[in-house]
Design an enzyme around this catalytic site. Sequence first.
Site, PDB file in Angstrom:
ATOM      1  N   LYS A 128       0.841  -1.206   0.000  1.00 23.88           N
ATOM      2  CA  LYS A 128       0.000   0.000   0.000  1.00 23.88           C
ATOM      3  C   LYS A 128       0.875   1.255   0.000  1.00 23.88           C
ATOM      4  O   LYS A 128       1.899   1.307   0.684  1.00 23.88           O
ATOM      5  CB  LYS A 128      -0.908   0.017   1.227  1.00 23.88           C
ATOM      6  N   TYR A 131      -5.290   5.421  -0.800  1.00 18.98           N
ATOM      7  CA  TYR A 131      -4.177   4.490  -0.904  1.00 18.98           C
ATOM      8  C   TYR A 131      -4.220   3.705  -2.206  1.00 18.98           C
ATOM      9  O   TYR A 131      -5.279   3.331  -2.694  1.00 18.98           O
ATOM     10  CB  TYR A 131      -4.037   3.597   0.316  1.00 18.98           C
ATOM     11  N   ASP A 150     -12.598  -5.484  13.628  1.00 22.64           N
ATOM     12  CA  ASP A 150     -11.263  -5.256  14.183  1.00 22.64           C
ATOM     13  C   ASP A 150     -11.212  -5.542  15.677  1.00 22.64           C
ATOM     14  O   ASP A 150     -10.199  -6.017  16.196  1.00 22.64           O
ATOM     15  CB  ASP A 150     -10.807  -3.824  13.892  1.00 22.64           C
TER      16      ASP A 150
END
Length: 203
Positions: free
Chosen positions: A72, A132, A169
């Site tokens: 990335k 990104y 997450d």
Amino acid sequence: MHARRLSISDCFEFTPRTFPDHRGLFVAPFQEDVFVEAVGHRLRLGQTNTSVSHRGAIRGVHFADTPPGQAKYVYCPSGSMLDVIVDLRVGSPTFGEWTSVLLDSTEYKAVYIAEGLGHAFMALEDETVMAYLCSEPYNPAGEHGVNPMDADLALPWPEDIEPIVSEKDTTAPNLKEALEQGVLPRYDDCAAYYEKLRAAEPR
């Protein structure tokens, strides 16, 4: 543009020149010649992503099976964020260590995160935009995460900002659990893949 190698191998910080005038500002956050000189190969482009986050939003720590993984190149077109890179490559001299860079729309710094490294960030203000460039398309079957609030990792989230973390997450394994589950990339595999990319460059 100035390139700087970070404390974890295979990740870099790039600082471009900005050109403000009476109309506004111009900047080129990605410049291939500087990138190739620093990294040793071109950035393959499989997908571009943009996220918009509220203050305190944390995304990550994300990584992908390597090879091919997903490298990335990240910068912040609007707002500000604390970008964090975690070495998740089993066998790396810096395994389990992290480094961080402040990305914002004042300096327009960018970071390159090679395949196999973990990536996370926290938005430091509302409407923070992260852009990104990704070396490979999104591959759900090969995507993984480590809990960004793992006490053993002790990532440098600001204490004065309430974190906002997704359920995905929050329920991700911590680093120790991910290691035991065998889902983390191996440093030797990653290093061999980086060398393959560099060897493919025309001489």
